[in-house]
Write a protein that holds these residues in place. Sequence first.
Motif, PDB file in Angstrom:
ATOM      1  N   MET A 146       0.997  -1.282  -0.079  1.00  0.00           N
ATOM      2  CA  MET A 146      -0.057   0.183  -0.015  1.00  0.00           C
ATOM      3  C   MET A 146       0.786   1.441   0.048  1.00  0.00           C
ATOM      4  O   MET A 146       0.256   2.264  -0.112  1.00  0.00           O
ATOM      5  CB  MET A 146      -0.945   0.040   1.293  1.00  0.00           C
ATOM      6  N   GLY A 147       2.222   0.977   0.256  1.00  0.00           N
ATOM      7  CA  GLY A 147       2.924   2.288   0.396  1.00  0.00           C
ATOM      8  C   GLY A 147       2.608   2.995   2.024  1.00  0.00           C
ATOM      9  O   GLY A 147       2.754   4.138   1.980  1.00  0.00           O
ATOM     10  N   CYS A 148       2.293   2.412   2.750  1.00  0.00           N
ATOM     11  CA  CYS A 148       1.992   2.484   4.278  1.00  0.00           C
ATOM     12  C   CYS A 148       3.158   2.082   5.105  1.00  0.00           C
ATOM     13  O   CYS A 148       3.833   1.159   4.948  1.00  0.00           O
ATOM     14  CB  CYS A 148       0.409   2.202   4.425  1.00  0.00           C
ATOM     15  N   VAL A 149       3.097   2.906   6.239  1.00  0.00           N
ATOM     16  CA  VAL A 149       4.251   2.331   7.260  1.00  0.00           C
ATOM     17  C   VAL A 149       3.626   2.258   8.723  1.00  0.00           C
ATOM     18  O   VAL A 149       2.669   3.155   9.109  1.00  0.00           O
ATOM     19  CB  VAL A 149       5.496   3.583   7.350  1.00  0.00           C
ATOM     20  N   LEU A 150       3.857   1.080   9.300  1.00  0.00           N
ATOM     21  CA  LEU A 150       3.340   1.082  10.656  1.00  0.00           C
ATOM     22  C   LEU A 150       4.572   1.645  11.477  1.00  0.00           C
ATOM     23  O   LEU A 150       5.683   1.234  11.409  1.00  0.00           O
ATOM     24  CB  LEU A 150       3.205  -0.666  11.104  1.00  0.00           C
ATOM     25  N   LEU A 206      15.360   4.996  12.091  1.00  0.00           N
ATOM     26  CA  LEU A 206      14.429   4.409  12.160  1.00  0.00           C
ATOM     27  C   LEU A 206      12.992   5.233  12.754  1.00  0.00           C
ATOM     28  O   LEU A 206      12.059   4.702  12.602  1.00  0.00           O
ATOM     29  CB  LEU A 206      14.503   2.990  12.796  1.00  0.00           C
ATOM     30  N   LEU A 207      13.466   6.393  13.156  1.00  0.00           N
ATOM     31  CA  LEU A 207      12.475   7.080  13.802  1.00  0.00           C
ATOM     32  C   LEU A 207      11.673   7.853  12.818  1.00  0.00           C
ATOM     33  O   LEU A 207      11.935   8.697  11.879  1.00  0.00           O
ATOM     34  CB  LEU A 207      13.029   8.099  14.824  1.00  0.00           C
ATOM     35  N   GLN A 208      10.383   7.462  12.518  1.00  0.00           N
ATOM     36  CA  GLN A 208       9.350   8.227  11.578  1.00  0.00           C
ATOM     37  C   GLN A 208       8.441   8.853  12.181  1.00  0.00           C
ATOM     38  O   GLN A 208       7.337   9.302  11.353  1.00  0.00           O
ATOM     39  CB  GLN A 208       8.921   7.277  10.750  1.00  0.00           C
ATOM     40  N   HIS A 209       8.147   8.808  13.485  1.00  0.00           N
ATOM     41  CA  HIS A 209       6.735   9.458  14.221  1.00  0.00           C
ATOM     42  C   HIS A 209       7.151   9.508  15.759  1.00  0.00           C
ATOM     43  O   HIS A 209       7.910   9.042  16.311  1.00  0.00           O
ATOM     44  CB  HIS A 209       5.671   8.646  13.892  1.00  0.00           C
ATOM     45  N   VAL A 210       6.637  10.899  16.214  1.00  0.00           N
ATOM     46  CA  VAL A 210       6.644  11.322  17.426  1.00  0.00           C
ATOM     47  C   VAL A 210       5.586  12.012  17.909  1.00  0.00           C
ATOM     48  O   VAL A 210       4.927  12.657  17.243  1.00  0.00           O
ATOM     49  CB  VAL A 210       8.044  12.414  17.803  1.00  0.00           C
ATOM     50  N   HIS A 211       4.783  11.428  19.145  1.00  0.00           N
ATOM     51  CA  HIS A 211       4.073  12.011  19.809  1.00  0.00           C
ATOM     52  C   HIS A 211       4.681  12.985  20.822  1.00  0.00           C
ATOM     53  O   HIS A 211       5.381  12.846  21.892  1.00  0.00           O
ATOM     54  CB  HIS A 211       3.198  10.995  20.648  1.00  0.00           C
ATOM     55  N   LEU A 212       4.209  14.217  20.709  1.00  0.00           N
ATOM     56  CA  LEU A 212       4.758  15.447  21.492  1.00  0.00           C
ATOM     57  C   LEU A 212       3.569  15.495  22.662  1.00  0.00           C
ATOM     58  O   LEU A 212       2.424  16.146  22.132  1.00  0.00           O
ATOM     59  CB  LEU A 212       5.125  16.400  20.902  1.00  0.00           C
ATOM     60  N   ALA A 241      19.696  15.847  14.720  1.00  0.00           N
ATOM     61  CA  ALA A 241      20.524  14.922  14.346  1.00  0.00           C
ATOM     62  C   ALA A 241      20.203  13.915  13.216  1.00  0.00           C
ATOM     63  O   ALA A 241      20.905  13.167  12.609  1.00  0.00           O
ATOM     64  CB  ALA A 241      21.250  14.263  15.622  1.00  0.00           C
ATOM     65  N   LEU A 242      18.939  13.518  13.099  1.00  0.00           N
ATOM     66  CA  LEU A 242      18.103  12.772  12.284  1.00  0.00           C
ATOM     67  C   LEU A 242      18.066  13.335  10.924  1.00  0.00           C
ATOM     68  O   LEU A 242      17.829  14.301  10.650  1.00  0.00           O
ATOM     69  CB  LEU A 242      17.000  12.084  12.994  1.00  0.00           C
ATOM     70  N   SER A 243      18.018  12.440   9.882  1.00  0.00           N
ATOM     71  CA  SER A 243      17.845  12.926   8.483  1.00  0.00           C
ATOM     72  C   SER A 243      16.383  12.019   8.356  1.00  0.00           C
ATOM     73  O   SER A 243      15.717  12.201   6.991  1.00  0.00           O
ATOM     74  CB  SER A 243      18.915  12.129   7.525  1.00  0.00           C
ATOM     75  N   SER A 244      15.538  11.336   9.017  1.00  0.00           N
ATOM     76  CA  SER A 244      14.690  10.525   8.702  1.00  0.00           C
ATOM     77  C   SER A 244      13.333  11.493   8.669  1.00  0.00           C
ATOM     78  O   SER A 244      12.114  10.946   8.221  1.00  0.00           O
ATOM     79  CB  SER A 244      14.274   9.433   9.685  1.00  0.00           C
TER      80      SER A 244
END
Length: 272
Positions: A146-150, A206-212, A241-244
């Motif tokens: 699907m082009g989706c990420v969990l 590997l980090l693609q999402h953050v709940h603030l 420092a991340l590029s993701s």
Amino acid sequence: MSDLPVIGAAMTIANYETHYDFMRELPRDIEIQDFFDANLLNGDWETAAAHGRKLLDGHEGRIGIHGPFWGFNIASQDPDVRDIVRRRFHQGLDVCEAIGANQMVIHSPFSTWDYNNLDNLPNARASVVERTHDTIADVVKRAENMGCVLVVENIEDVDPHARVELVKSFGSEAIAVSIDTGHACYAHGSTGAPPVDYYVGAAGNLLQHVHLQDADGYADRHWSLGEGIIRWNSVFAALGALSSNPRLIVEIRDKSKIPASIAYLKSLELGQ
């Protein structure tokens, strides 16, 4: 145009109607949070998704959803429970297809109990990974197609590396890491886990999402940013420092304070 990261928010479809103009003034990422409810998923979720899709037409930020999580662990010892979890996640991907989302948040299997006992019992650590694969391997494969990420969010995680290793074990770009700052703050204050920025460092790209969300280190407060004890400068230094390019999503209980939370980060020159 500022080079500060654009901050998004988590909300229901009804909240989006309230914050419609604010969420569109910049390309803010959004996480729709109606569809973790099993009652909705077993009911007329299509109508809700169609309404959401119509409202989101023209939204320039990235769109995700919070997947189901109530009442289960993705590495359950019970194979019948794993069947239910698998079905719920497929329902979540149905929603992603219907609403135009390409990211779904799911919850970590690791508990506080695990931290002290996974190395106390034979093959316990490997068994968590094995059961998680049994539960979601075909969900990850469908997400790939699907082009989706969990994205796997820390809940009780004391060790910020265990969840990262679990994600790596799939060898797939369709599963990545999520961090909830308030959950990490709780773990640091109440269970001896490292500070929030260490979770960011452990996840790396590997980090693609953050709940603030802000908290006090005692409970899962979901306070507006600036109301708790989280050291936001250190968190954003680690993120820098991340590029993701992870989605930075304000997730607070009082949705009326979403603009204030983002204004607080702007006052610290951390986001916009």
